[in-house]
Scaffold this motif. Structure first.
Motif, PDB file in Angstrom:
ATOM      1  N   ARG A   1       3.383   0.491  -3.207  1.00 44.55           N
ATOM      2  CA  ARG A   1       2.967  -0.130  -4.339  1.00 44.55           C
ATOM      3  C   ARG A   1       3.544  -0.250  -5.405  1.00 44.55           C
ATOM      4  O   ARG A   1       3.321  -0.912  -6.383  1.00 44.55           O
ATOM      5  CB  ARG A   1       1.344   0.657  -4.368  1.00 44.55           C
ATOM      6  CG  ARG A   1       0.376   0.019  -5.226  1.00 44.55           C
ATOM      7  CD  ARG A   1      -0.823   0.836  -5.299  1.00 44.55           C
ATOM      8  NE  ARG A   1      -1.790   0.095  -6.202  1.00 44.55           N
ATOM      9  CZ  ARG A   1      -2.737  -1.033  -5.923  1.00 44.55           C
ATOM     10  NH1 ARG A   1      -2.486  -1.503  -4.859  1.00 44.55           N
ATOM     11  NH2 ARG A   1      -3.716  -1.192  -6.704  1.00 44.55           N
ATOM     12  N   ILE A   2       4.503   0.730  -5.521  1.00 43.96           N
ATOM     13  CA  ILE A   2       5.609   0.770  -6.810  1.00 43.96           C
ATOM     14  C   ILE A   2       6.205  -0.233  -7.067  1.00 43.96           C
ATOM     15  O   ILE A   2       6.398  -0.521  -8.511  1.00 43.96           O
ATOM     16  CB  ILE A   2       6.611   1.878  -6.874  1.00 43.96           C
ATOM     17  CG1 ILE A   2       7.121   2.169  -8.138  1.00 43.96           C
ATOM     18  CG2 ILE A   2       7.510   1.684  -5.430  1.00 43.96           C
ATOM     19  CD1 ILE A   2       6.134   3.032  -8.983  1.00 43.96           C
TER      20      ILE A   2
ATOM     21  N   ALA B   1      10.613   3.519  -2.867  1.00 44.37           N
ATOM     22  CA  ALA B   1       9.537   4.121  -2.063  1.00 44.37           C
ATOM     23  C   ALA B   1       9.918   4.947  -0.856  1.00 44.37           C
ATOM     24  O   ALA B   1       8.800   5.566  -0.554  1.00 44.37           O
ATOM     25  CB  ALA B   1       8.668   2.859  -1.842  1.00 44.37           C
TER      26      ALA B   1
ATOM     27  N   GLU C   1       0.295   6.957 -11.555  1.00 44.29           N
ATOM     28  CA  GLU C   1      -0.591   7.603 -10.251  1.00 44.29           C
ATOM     29  C   GLU C   1       0.191   8.003  -9.039  1.00 44.29           C
ATOM     30  O   GLU C   1       0.038   8.651  -8.241  1.00 44.29           O
ATOM     31  CB  GLU C   1      -1.517   6.754  -9.940  1.00 44.29           C
ATOM     32  CG  GLU C   1      -2.737   6.491 -11.187  1.00 44.29           C
ATOM     33  CD  GLU C   1      -3.423   5.298 -10.645  1.00 44.29           C
ATOM     34  OE1 GLU C   1      -3.296   4.796  -9.301  1.00 44.29           O
ATOM     35  OE2 GLU C   1      -4.229   4.833 -11.395  1.00 44.29           O
ATOM     36  N   LEU C   2       1.418   6.999  -8.795  1.00 42.14           N
ATOM     37  CA  LEU C   2       2.242   7.163  -7.595  1.00 42.14           C
ATOM     38  C   LEU C   2       3.365   8.205  -7.859  1.00 42.14           C
ATOM     39  O   LEU C   2       3.995   8.760  -6.947  1.00 42.14           O
ATOM     40  CB  LEU C   2       3.073   5.968  -7.109  1.00 42.14           C
ATOM     41  CG  LEU C   2       1.928   4.715  -6.989  1.00 42.14           C
ATOM     42  CD1 LEU C   2       2.643   3.363  -6.877  1.00 42.14           C
ATOM     43  CD2 LEU C   2       1.216   4.932  -5.519  1.00 42.14           C
TER      44      LEU C   2
ATOM     45  N   GLN D   1       0.848  -1.279   0.161  1.00 39.83           N
ATOM     46  CA  GLN D   1       0.020   0.090   0.118  1.00 39.83           C
ATOM     47  C   GLN D   1       0.991   1.212  -0.105  1.00 39.83           C
ATOM     48  O   GLN D   1       2.067   1.269   0.191  1.00 39.83           O
ATOM     49  CB  GLN D   1      -0.924  -0.176   1.112  1.00 39.83           C
ATOM     50  CG  GLN D   1      -1.750  -1.224   1.322  1.00 39.83           C
ATOM     51  CD  GLN D   1      -2.743  -1.311   0.139  1.00 39.83           C
ATOM     52  OE1 GLN D   1      -3.461  -0.277  -0.294  1.00 39.83           O
ATOM     53  NE2 GLN D   1      -2.826  -2.683  -0.185  1.00 39.83           N
ATOM     54  N   GLY D   2       0.325   2.260  -0.422  1.00 36.41           N
ATOM     55  CA  GLY D   2       1.070   3.469  -0.420  1.00 36.41           C
ATOM     56  C   GLY D   2       2.176   3.506  -1.420  1.00 36.41           C
ATOM     57  O   GLY D   2       1.899   3.109  -2.650  1.00 36.41           O
ATOM     58  N   ALA D   3       3.269   4.130  -0.804  1.00 34.31           N
ATOM     59  CA  ALA D   3       4.386   4.177  -1.736  1.00 34.31           C
ATOM     60  C   ALA D   3       5.079   3.006  -2.196  1.00 34.31           C
ATOM     61  O   ALA D   3       5.454   2.881  -3.468  1.00 34.31           O
ATOM     62  CB  ALA D   3       5.565   5.436  -1.262  1.00 34.31           C
TER      63      ALA D   3
ATOM     64  N   VAL E   1      -0.296   2.507 -13.009  1.00 36.88           N
ATOM     65  CA  VAL E   1       0.050   2.534 -11.537  1.00 36.88           C
ATOM     66  C   VAL E   1       1.208   3.364 -11.042  1.00 36.88           C
ATOM     67  O   VAL E   1       0.782   4.313 -10.124  1.00 36.88           O
ATOM     68  CB  VAL E   1       0.201   1.051 -10.945  1.00 36.88           C
ATOM     69  CG1 VAL E   1       0.326   1.209  -9.569  1.00 36.88           C
ATOM     70  CG2 VAL E   1      -1.015   0.426 -11.322  1.00 36.88           C
TER      71      VAL E   1
END
Length: 352
Positions: A184-185, A269, A256-257, A180-182, A253
């Motif tokens: 997710r990269i 991240a 988006e991040l 989740q959050g960063a 994805v």
């Protein structure tokens, strides 16, 4: 020599025969000096282990190897590797010897005296020595590369160990579920890896300016080597990789991040820099996923092998696959022959 008296050791033993041989050598040297025929090169040939420094036209191995290394157009990490190999294995044996008096027998003796860590280390070291000697041939210092008659150790080819398509899908889904959050990269990172087959260093060096979501392409022109950005890739040939739907999803994805000023598609991240410097950054998340799913542990590089084998199993043109991966067709066919055969084995058998 040069008006100076010198005392040189000889290989002869203190026996009547050896004393006679040494006397013959001494007489020959005096005669050559008297006739004015003694040259530095000839003197070094007669006394290869001389302690006297000569103003030689022919360099020692150490001198030539240094010039050879300085002339190589290579990245710093590769240069450091070459230097380490030469210093560790060959300089102790050959540094002070003229390069033109080093024989195949000398090299075999040196190879036999070294306690090699592995066949791969020995093969790599001998290849580097052969490259130096071949350069000496081209430069006219020696007539023949003495390494050519030294047998090469045979290496077992590293086995390709890709994931099954189902395993790849489960890993991707698990990463998206748990990160989740960063972080997710890294889920996007491995989805992109499985469906583009990029080398890890190439993928970590990928910039947004080299991607086109409209044309569905990624331009591969650089890589990360030991944490440093290098404007070249392994095969030295840049290429464009076409992006399928799964690769495009990973790219969306990552978009988006991404921070507004982000240059790299897959940055770390934790914000520790612009690019992921090492495979170990994403390794923890990857191995955690394999553990959760009960999938046998493999390298991250096997994501690339997985992409190649999935393409072959789907019946795609080998030339297209090779271009996507940055391989030659020959390399593709030799590396993945097992999967090429398996796509048609049953069809061929049915002809019976």
């Amino acid at each position: 020599m040069d008006g100076q008296r010198r005392s040189e050791p000889t290989p002869y033993k203190s026996t009547p025969k050896g004393i006679a041989a040494a006397g013959g050598l001494c007489a020959r040297v005096k005669e050559l000096i008297k006739l004015g025929a003694m040259t530095d090169d000839l003197y070094a040939e007669l006394f290869p282990n001389s302690k006297y420094t000569l103003d030689r036209k022919t360099p020692t191995f150490g001198e030539f190897a240094q010039v050879w290394l300085n002339s190589r157009v290579i990245v710093d990490s590769t240069r450091d590797n070459y230097k380490s190999v030469l210093n560790r294995f060959w300089m102790p044996a050959f540094a002070a010897k003229r390069i033109d008096v080093i024989t195949s027998a000398d090299i075999r003796k040196a190879v036999a005296a070294i306690e090699w860590e592995s066949p791969g280390v020995r093969r790599n070291a001998c290849d580097k020595l052969s490259s130096v000697m071949q350069a000496a041939v081209l430069d006219g210092y020696i007539a023949r590369n003495p390494c050519l008659s030294v047998s090469k150790v045979k290496l077992a080819k590293r086995q390709v160990d890709p994931f099954e398509r189902d395993e790849a899908e489960r890993i991707i889904a698990d990463l998206y579920q748990h990160l989740q959050g960063a972080t997710r990269i890294y889920a996007a990172y491995f989805e992109f890896a499985f469906f583009t087959g990029l080398r890890p260093g190439e993928q970590r060096a990928l910039m947004w300016t080299e991607t086109s979501e409209e044309k569905r392409r990624a331009h591969i022109c650089r890589q990360i080597v030991k944490g440093e950005l290098r404007e070249r890739i392994k095969t030295k040939s840049v290429r464009d990789v076409l992006l399928n739907d799964r690769a495009m999803h990973a790219l969306s994805v990552a978009r988006e991040l991404a921070a507004p000023d982000a240059r790299f598609v897959f940055p770390p991240a934790d914000g520790s820099g612009e690019w992921v410097k090492s495979d170990s950054t994403a390794k923890k998340y990857f191995l955690d996923s394999l553990t959760r799913l009960g999938i046998r542990r493999r390298r991250q590089y096997d994501c690339r092998h997985t992409c190649a084998t999935m393409c072959l199993m789907a019946g795609m043109n080998p030339a297209f696959i090779a271009n996507q991966l940055g391989h030659s067709v020959q390399m593709l066919l030799s590396t993945y022959a097992k999967w090429i055969n398996s796509t048609s084995d049953w069809a061929e058998l049915s002809k019976l």
